[in-house]
Design a protein around this motif. Structure first.
Motif, mmCIF file in Angstrom:
data_model
loop_
_atom_site.group_PDB
_atom_site.id
_atom_site.type_symbol
_atom_site.label_atom_id
_atom_site.label_comp_id
_atom_site.label_asym_id
_atom_site.label_seq_id
_atom_site.Cartn_x
_atom_site.Cartn_y
_atom_site.Cartn_z
ATOM 1 N N GLY A 1 4.609 -45.948 151.160
ATOM 2 C CA GLY A 1 5.877 -46.155 150.484
ATOM 3 C C GLY A 1 5.854 -45.579 149.082
ATOM 4 O O GLY A 1 4.801 -45.462 148.445
ATOM 5 N N ILE A 2 7.035 -45.210 148.596
ATOM 6 C CA ILE A 2 7.180 -44.738 147.217
ATOM 7 C C ILE A 2 7.946 -45.808 146.447
ATOM 8 O O ILE A 2 9.023 -46.232 146.859
ATOM 9 C CB ILE A 2 7.933 -43.402 147.134
ATOM 10 N N CYS A 3 7.382 -46.227 145.347
ATOM 11 C CA CYS A 3 7.885 -47.367 144.593
ATOM 12 C C CYS A 3 8.410 -46.919 143.232
ATOM 13 O O CYS A 3 8.048 -45.849 142.735
ATOM 14 C CB CYS A 3 6.736 -48.366 144.416
ATOM 15 N N GLY A 4 9.255 -47.765 142.632
ATOM 16 C CA GLY A 4 9.671 -47.507 141.264
ATOM 17 C C GLY A 4 8.493 -47.410 140.321
ATOM 18 O O GLY A 4 8.534 -46.688 139.309
ATOM 19 N N THR A 5 7.408 -48.130 140.648
ATOM 20 C CA THR A 5 6.193 -48.035 139.835
ATOM 21 C C THR A 5 5.622 -46.620 139.882
ATOM 22 O O THR A 5 5.097 -46.121 138.878
ATOM 23 C CB THR A 5 5.143 -49.041 140.324
ATOM 24 N N ILE B 1 18.915 -43.486 146.821
ATOM 25 C CA ILE B 1 17.901 -43.804 147.822
ATOM 26 C C ILE B 1 17.706 -45.311 147.883
ATOM 27 O O ILE B 1 17.511 -45.964 146.858
ATOM 28 C CB ILE B 1 16.574 -43.089 147.502
ATOM 29 N N SER B 2 17.770 -45.850 149.083
ATOM 30 C CA SER B 2 17.488 -47.277 149.269
ATOM 31 C C SER B 2 15.981 -47.505 149.262
ATOM 32 O O SER B 2 15.475 -48.339 148.520
ATOM 33 C CB SER B 2 18.099 -47.773 150.583
ATOM 34 N N LYS B 3 15.276 -46.762 150.097
ATOM 35 C CA LYS B 3 13.813 -46.796 150.119
ATOM 36 C C LYS B 3 13.308 -45.502 150.726
ATOM 37 O O LYS B 3 13.787 -45.068 151.776
ATOM 38 C CB LYS B 3 13.304 -47.987 150.934
ATOM 39 N N ALA B 4 12.345 -44.888 150.071
ATOM 40 C CA ALA B 4 11.721 -43.668 150.582
ATOM 41 C C ALA B 4 10.270 -43.957 150.936
ATOM 42 O O ALA B 4 9.578 -44.662 150.196
ATOM 43 C CB ALA B 4 11.786 -42.551 149.549
ATOM 44 N N ILE B 5 9.838 -43.447 152.071
ATOM 45 C CA ILE B 5 8.438 -43.546 152.456
ATOM 46 C C ILE B 5 7.944 -42.169 152.880
ATOM 47 O O ILE B 5 8.724 -41.299 153.283
ATOM 48 C CB ILE B 5 8.201 -44.577 153.585
ATOM 49 N N VAL B 6 6.638 -41.997 152.762
ATOM 50 C CA VAL B 6 6.005 -40.724 153.106
ATOM 51 C C VAL B 6 5.352 -40.857 154.474
ATOM 52 O O VAL B 6 4.568 -41.784 154.714
ATOM 53 C CB VAL B 6 4.947 -40.330 152.061
ATOM 54 N N LYS B 7 5.679 -39.948 155.366
ATOM 55 C CA LYS B 7 4.997 -39.885 156.659
ATOM 56 C C LYS B 7 3.745 -39.054 156.479
ATOM 57 O O LYS B 7 3.815 -37.850 156.202
ATOM 58 C CB LYS B 7 5.895 -39.285 157.733
ATOM 59 N N VAL B 8 2.592 -39.699 156.599
ATOM 60 C CA VAL B 8 1.325 -38.977 156.489
ATOM 61 C C VAL B 8 0.857 -38.621 157.902
ATOM 62 O O VAL B 8 1.022 -37.495 158.348
ATOM 63 C CB VAL B 8 0.283 -39.801 155.711
ATOM 64 N N ALA B 9 0.300 -39.578 158.630
ATOM 65 C CA ALA B 9 0.009 -39.331 160.055
ATOM 66 C C ALA B 9 1.022 -40.033 160.940
ATOM 67 O O ALA B 9 1.080 -39.782 162.146
ATOM 68 C CB ALA B 9 -1.400 -39.811 160.391
ATOM 69 N N GLY B 10 1.819 -40.933 160.363
ATOM 70 C CA GLY B 10 2.811 -41.660 161.153
ATOM 71 C C GLY B 10 2.167 -42.629 162.133
ATOM 72 O O GLY B 10 1.025 -43.078 161.960
ATOM 73 N N GLU B 11 2.902 -42.958 163.167
ATOM 74 C CA GLU B 11 2.412 -43.923 164.146
ATOM 75 C C GLU B 11 1.234 -43.401 164.960
ATOM 76 O O GLU B 11 0.584 -44.155 165.693
ATOM 77 C CB GLU B 11 3.560 -44.321 165.114
ATOM 78 N N ASP B 12 0.934 -42.105 164.826
ATOM 79 C CA ASP B 12 -0.179 -41.507 165.557
ATOM 80 C C ASP B 12 -1.509 -41.624 164.807
ATOM 81 O O ASP B 12 -2.521 -41.091 165.267
ATOM 82 C CB ASP B 12 0.097 -40.035 165.847
ATOM 83 N N ALA B 13 -1.501 -42.275 163.647
ATOM 84 C CA ALA B 13 -2.733 -42.386 162.874
ATOM 85 C C ALA B 13 -3.819 -43.062 163.686
ATOM 86 O O ALA B 13 -4.979 -42.756 163.585
ATOM 87 C CB ALA B 13 -2.478 -43.154 161.577
#
Length: 339
Positions: free
Chosen positions: A36-40, A327-339
């Motif tokens: 996840g990408i946070c305001g922090t 943006i409500s919430k942004a997340i980064v897909k790294v390997a996704g559900e296939d990790a």
């Protein structure tokens, strides 16, 4: 391995040959699924403090889920292939605050994705003590935001909640939206979400049944002296002052929003006295991961309708630099559900 490295303030660089970490005896190596990408992260990118200072070069990303790729020799209870989420905050267990049951105020706080490399990379390490198993019925995408849920949970834990109460959350950012869900799950009678983005407000009304108010267009709809609980989730002096005004006699005001370190707001001290207000701050998430996972597992909190943007490493800087809006919430897909 591939990693997004903050090499300097206001500069992120995708590196394809970043050294893959090796877990220490008490650590796990985690193959990142989602981050996840946070305001922090925005603050750290701009050289402002988060829970601690981030010193470049550093891999940010303190909201993470993934799969265990290697287990340190002293670790028990985990095996390769386990689905996990990570509480980034690592306490010293030795300072005055840790020894008086207030670890969130730890004098030697270490944090994954802040003071040590985090989830904006294919792999990262974390001490086993801050790693949690993800239930089978919770996706790794949802598990990536257990950390912000846990911060919202800590804030709500600081409040005294009852079914008769009505609550106002000022701020339609991700944390404000989560706090609204948690208060509803706690049985608070009526929850009103006040924000500035009509699409976010409509989405929350549709999915969760909250009363909503556009605080820019119709601030008069927020009743003064009208709410048992007021949560300020913006961090601006204007909304902090509004929060105090909105609390009724005997009300509770939670100052949850992260303000600029140099900002101040005015408060009528007589009204604090006359209304017998309880004004409380909230910082990070001491030991609230288990409750947060339980809320996800039961379905009482559902973050997925709030996730508006899925990014790759190359586009994270567009978000933290402010190029992407609404943006409500942004997340980064790294390997996704296939990790």
């Amino acid at each position: 391995m591939k990693a997004l490295v903050m090499t300097a303030v206001k500069h992120l660089e995708v590196q394809n040959d970043y050294k893959k970490p090796t877990p220490k005896p008490n650590e796990l190596l985690i193959h990142t699924a989602w981050a996840g990408i946070c305001g922090t992260d925005k603050a750290l990118y701009n050289g402002l403090p988060g829970s601690a200072d981030a010193v470049p070069p550093i891999v940010l990303g303190h909201e993470n889920s993934g799969v265990v790729a290697a287990v340190g020799e002293d670790v028990e209870g985990f095996k390769v292939g386990d689905r996990v989420s990570v509480d980034p905050n690592i306490y010293c267990h030795k300072c005055y605050y840790c020894r008086t049951s207030r670890p969130e105020l730890c004098e030697h706080l270490d944090a994954v994705g802040v003071t040590r490399d985090g989830g904006f990379a294919e792999f990262f390490t974390a001490p086993a003590e801050v790693v949690y198993h993800v239930p089978d019925n919770v996706s790794l995408e949802a598990a990536a935001v257990i950390e912000p849920i846990s911060c919202a949970m800590h804030g709500v834990d600081l409040l005294e909640t009852h079914p008769y109460q009505n609550a106002l959350i000022i701020g339609d950012g991700f944390e404000g939206q989560l706090i609204a869900q948690i208060l509803k799950a706690r049985g608070v009678r009526e929850v009103t979400l006040a924000g500035t983005v009509d699409e976010k407000l409509a989405n929350n009304q549709k999915h969760f049944g909250f009363k909503v108010v556009n605080n820019l267009k119709h601030p008069e709809e927020i009743a003064k002296d009208g709410y048992d609980i007021v949560v300020e989730a913006v961090g601006l002096p204007a909304t902090q002052e509004q929060a105090v005004e909105a609390a009724r006699r005997g009300g509770q005001v939670l100052m949850f929003g992260v303000g600029n370190p140099d900002s101040t707001f005015k408060v009528n001290t007589y009204k604090v006295y006359q209304k017998q207000l309880h004004i409380q701050g909230s910082f990070i998430n001491p030991y609230t991961f288990e409750d947060s996972i339980a809320l996800l597992q039961s379905g009482d909190v559902d973050p997925l309708p709030l996730i508006s943007n899925i990014l790759d490493f190359a586009h994270v800087e567009d978000f933290v630099s402010g190029k992407l809006g609404n943006i409500s919430k942004a997340i980064v897909k790294v390997a996704g559900e296939d990790a």
